[in-house]
Design a protein around this motif. Sequence first.
Motif, PDB file in Angstrom:
ATOM      1  N   MET A   1      46.567  43.992  43.689  1.00 22.37           N
ATOM      2  CA  MET A   1      45.306  43.247  43.749  1.00 22.37           C
ATOM      3  C   MET A   1      45.608  41.758  43.958  1.00 22.37           C
ATOM      4  SD  MET A   1      42.280  42.916  40.871  1.00 22.37           S
ATOM      5  CE  MET A   1      41.763  44.613  41.080  1.00 22.37           C
ATOM      6  N   THR A   2      44.896  41.124  44.915  1.00 27.82           N
ATOM      7  CA  THR A   2      45.102  39.707  45.166  1.00 27.82           C
ATOM      8  C   THR A   2      44.454  38.880  44.070  1.00 27.82           C
ATOM      9  OG1 THR A   2      43.062  39.435  46.430  1.00 27.82           O
ATOM     10  CG2 THR A   2      45.036  40.163  47.641  1.00 27.82           C
ATOM     11  N   ALA A   3      44.872  37.616  43.970  1.00 28.38           N
ATOM     12  CA  ALA A   3      44.307  36.725  42.959  1.00 28.38           C
ATOM     13  C   ALA A   3      42.802  36.562  43.158  1.00 28.38           C
ATOM     14  CB  ALA A   3      45.007  35.370  43.019  1.00 28.38           C
ATOM     15  N   ARG A   4      42.379  36.465  44.423  1.00 31.04           N
ATOM     16  CA  ARG A   4      40.948  36.292  44.719  1.00 31.04           C
ATOM     17  C   ARG A   4      40.158  37.517  44.280  1.00 31.04           C
ATOM     18  NH1 ARG A   4      37.630  33.259  48.101  1.00 31.04           N
ATOM     19  NH2 ARG A   4      35.488  33.841  47.587  1.00 31.04           N
ATOM     20  N   ASN A   5      40.669  38.703  44.618  1.00 36.17           N
ATOM     21  CA  ASN A   5      39.970  39.928  44.228  1.00 36.17           C
ATOM     22  C   ASN A   5      39.907  40.064  42.709  1.00 36.17           C
ATOM     23  OD1 ASN A   5      39.588  40.640  46.884  1.00 36.17           O
ATOM     24  ND2 ASN A   5      41.373  41.991  46.983  1.00 36.17           N
ATOM     25  N   HIS A   6      41.013  39.689  42.050  1.00 34.12           N
ATOM     26  CA  HIS A   6      41.034  39.777  40.588  1.00 34.12           C
ATOM     27  C   HIS A   6      39.994  38.833  39.984  1.00 34.12           C
ATOM     28  CE1 HIS A   6      42.521  40.233  36.517  1.00 34.12           C
ATOM     29  NE2 HIS A   6      42.573  38.914  36.414  1.00 34.12           N
ATOM     30  N   THR A   7      39.932  37.619  40.480  1.00 32.83           N
ATOM     31  CA  THR A   7      38.952  36.648  39.970  1.00 32.83           C
ATOM     32  C   THR A   7      37.536  37.173  40.148  1.00 32.83           C
ATOM     33  OG1 THR A   7      40.410  34.782  40.453  1.00 32.83           O
ATOM     34  CG2 THR A   7      38.068  34.302  40.215  1.00 32.83           C
ATOM     35  N   ASP A   8      37.242  37.722  41.319  1.00 32.60           N
ATOM     36  CA  ASP A   8      35.895  38.250  41.594  1.00 32.60           C
ATOM     37  C   ASP A   8      35.564  39.402  40.644  1.00 32.60           C
ATOM     38  OD1 ASP A   8      35.634  36.421  43.619  1.00 32.60           O
ATOM     39  OD2 ASP A   8      36.108  37.835  45.236  1.00 32.60           O
ATOM     40  N   LEU A   9      36.544  40.284  40.406  1.00 32.55           N
ATOM     41  CA  LEU A   9      36.319  41.425  39.521  1.00 32.55           C
ATOM     42  C   LEU A   9      36.049  40.974  38.092  1.00 32.55           C
ATOM     43  CD1 LEU A   9      36.334  44.486  38.972  1.00 32.55           C
ATOM     44  CD2 LEU A   9      38.798  44.316  38.605  1.00 32.55           C
ATOM     45  N   VAL A  10      36.841  40.034  37.613  1.00 32.67           N
ATOM     46  CA  VAL A  10      36.658  39.546  36.240  1.00 32.67           C
ATOM     47  C   VAL A  10      35.282  38.908  36.084  1.00 32.67           C
ATOM     48  CG1 VAL A  10      37.449  37.873  34.532  1.00 32.67           C
ATOM     49  CG2 VAL A  10      39.118  39.254  35.781  1.00 32.67           C
ATOM     50  N   VAL A  11      34.900  38.084  37.033  1.00 29.48           N
ATOM     51  CA  VAL A  11      33.590  37.414  36.961  1.00 29.48           C
ATOM     52  C   VAL A  11      32.469  38.446  36.982  1.00 29.48           C
ATOM     53  CG1 VAL A  11      31.985  35.902  38.184  1.00 29.48           C
ATOM     54  CG2 VAL A  11      34.405  35.267  37.984  1.00 29.48           C
ATOM     55  N   LEU A  36      36.294  29.919  29.945  1.00 24.92           N
ATOM     56  CA  LEU A  36      37.505  29.896  30.750  1.00 24.92           C
ATOM     57  C   LEU A  36      37.228  30.354  32.177  1.00 24.92           C
ATOM     58  CD1 LEU A  36      40.005  31.431  28.161  1.00 24.92           C
ATOM     59  CD2 LEU A  36      39.553  29.005  28.627  1.00 24.92           C
ATOM     60  N   ASP A  37      38.072  29.916  33.093  1.00 21.07           N
ATOM     61  CA  ASP A  37      37.982  30.279  34.501  1.00 21.07           C
ATOM     62  C   ASP A  37      39.165  31.179  34.839  1.00 21.07           C
ATOM     63  OD1 ASP A  37      37.963  30.473  37.254  1.00 21.07           O
ATOM     64  OD2 ASP A  37      38.152  28.313  37.616  1.00 21.07           O
ATOM     65  N   PRO A  38      38.929  32.423  35.285  1.00 24.33           N
ATOM     66  CA  PRO A  38      40.051  33.326  35.588  1.00 24.33           C
ATOM     67  C   PRO A  38      40.959  32.810  36.702  1.00 24.33           C
ATOM     68  CG  PRO A  38      37.996  34.241  36.386  1.00 24.33           C
ATOM     69  CD  PRO A  38      37.635  33.074  35.528  1.00 24.33           C
ATOM     70  N   GLY A  39      40.456  31.900  37.518  1.00 26.43           N
ATOM     71  CA  GLY A  39      41.251  31.355  38.606  1.00 26.43           C
ATOM     72  C   GLY A  39      42.078  30.138  38.211  1.00 26.43           C
ATOM     73  N   ASP A  40      41.918  29.674  36.985  1.00 22.59           N
ATOM     74  CA  ASP A  40      42.684  28.515  36.506  1.00 22.59           C
ATOM     75  C   ASP A  40      44.153  28.911  36.333  1.00 22.59           C
ATOM     76  OD1 ASP A  40      43.761  26.330  35.254  1.00 22.59           O
ATOM     77  OD2 ASP A  40      42.169  26.122  33.767  1.00 22.59           O
ATOM     78  N   ARG A  41      45.042  28.230  37.016  1.00 20.37           N
ATOM     79  CA  ARG A  41      46.442  28.622  37.018  1.00 20.37           C
ATOM     80  C   ARG A  41      47.323  27.698  36.159  1.00 20.37           C
ATOM     81  NH1 ARG A  41      47.270  32.603  40.489  1.00 20.37           N
ATOM     82  NH2 ARG A  41      49.536  32.305  40.401  1.00 20.37           N
ATOM     83  N   ARG A  42      46.699  26.932  35.278  1.00 18.68           N
ATOM     84  CA  ARG A  42      47.488  26.070  34.404  1.00 18.68           C
ATOM     85  C   ARG A  42      48.265  26.903  33.375  1.00 18.68           C
ATOM     86  NH1 ARG A  42      43.077  22.095  32.057  1.00 18.68           N
ATOM     87  NH2 ARG A  42      41.965  24.099  32.047  1.00 18.68           N
ATOM     88  N   GLN A  43      49.440  26.409  32.998  1.00 18.67           N
ATOM     89  CA  GLN A  43      50.254  27.079  31.992  1.00 18.67           C
ATOM     90  C   GLN A  43      49.609  26.939  30.620  1.00 18.67           C
ATOM     91  OE1 GLN A  43      54.356  26.057  31.734  1.00 18.67           O
ATOM     92  NE2 GLN A  43      54.919  27.214  33.547  1.00 18.67           N
ATOM     93  N   PRO A  44      49.979  27.817  29.676  1.00 14.26           N
ATOM     94  CA  PRO A  44      49.448  27.703  28.313  1.00 14.26           C
ATOM     95  C   PRO A  44      49.807  26.359  27.694  1.00 14.26           C
ATOM     96  CG  PRO A  44      50.599  29.781  28.629  1.00 14.26           C
ATOM     97  CD  PRO A  44      50.890  28.957  29.839  1.00 14.26           C
ATOM     98  N   ASP A  45      48.955  25.903  26.790  1.00 14.51           N
ATOM     99  CA  ASP A  45      49.262  24.686  26.049  1.00 14.51           C
ATOM    100  C   ASP A  45      50.555  24.878  25.268  1.00 14.51           C
ATOM    101  OD1 ASP A  45      46.899  23.642  26.984  1.00 14.51           O
ATOM    102  OD2 ASP A  45      45.753  24.176  25.180  1.00 14.51           O
TER     103      ASP A  45
END
Length: 316
Positions: A1-11, A36-45
Amino acid sequence: MTARNHTDLVVEQSQSRVATSALTASWRRSMLKHGLDPGDRRQPDRASGAELSQRREAMEEFLRLAGPQLDRLYSLVGLSGCNVLLTDADGLVLDQRVAEADARQFRDWGLWQGANWSEAVQGTNGIGTCLVEGRHLIIHRDEHFSTRNIGMSCIDAPIWGPDGRLIAALDVSSARADQTVHYNRLIGAQVAQTARAIESVFFRASFPDARIVVTGDEAQEAAALLAVDKDDIAIGATRAARRAFGLEREGAIRPRPAADLLGREDDLSGFDRAERAAVTRALTRAGGNISAAARALGVGRATLYRRMARLGLNRK
């Protein structure tokens, strides 16, 4: 699954009123409750070095006792490219075991000491969701909320403290692209067993002067233990034992005769109870050796056998 498809599915699933699975409930919490935004690619704090040291110091005894169990678990899963992590109740990674060859990959993903893997920060993930739901679970690849985490599999189990409160999460994470659901389940059994062992050893250490009674099936997911004092009074219980016997959910338990909890017939009173406690202690100290217990009590073997029979302490 691509990142875009995953983001759409989660939303889509997070906003759906029809989706009712535990996974979609976690996705919904991540998006609607925590924003939270599923497309946010920042590392954990990451905690500062000072904060991590402070957190580790606060749980020093727990980490010391858990260490050998982490070593054993890592010896079973480490060669397959897995990272073993132990967090506190907030999802902050306090300890880990990982091969040097795999360290860079896991560090890049933020699966490292000091990282915050709470669900409120990272969305649905093995550590954070395990802590929120208080149960053993597996979050496999695209079951994660964040697209940056869909390349990993996380297998987790909660660890409950002697006061009945959630104290930690045990995690095994894998970066292997060929990691299968079936293999995750095999690892999951080891994770659950190790979490149970850590919980048991910490409970025993928390009641060093008590006799520990195993009250449940050794194969069950949680350790059902009672701490019983020299007078046969239950003074402590693990979370599983609290649930089994209807004891206080958290905090100190109200002392109760162990016989009452364990369903033993106990119609003795006064000096008989005191004598039974004394005989039980002598037998325990003697490792069940009747002759040694009789000498410690200053009576003959025949006398001790008669007293044991009268007090309901017959032993094979």
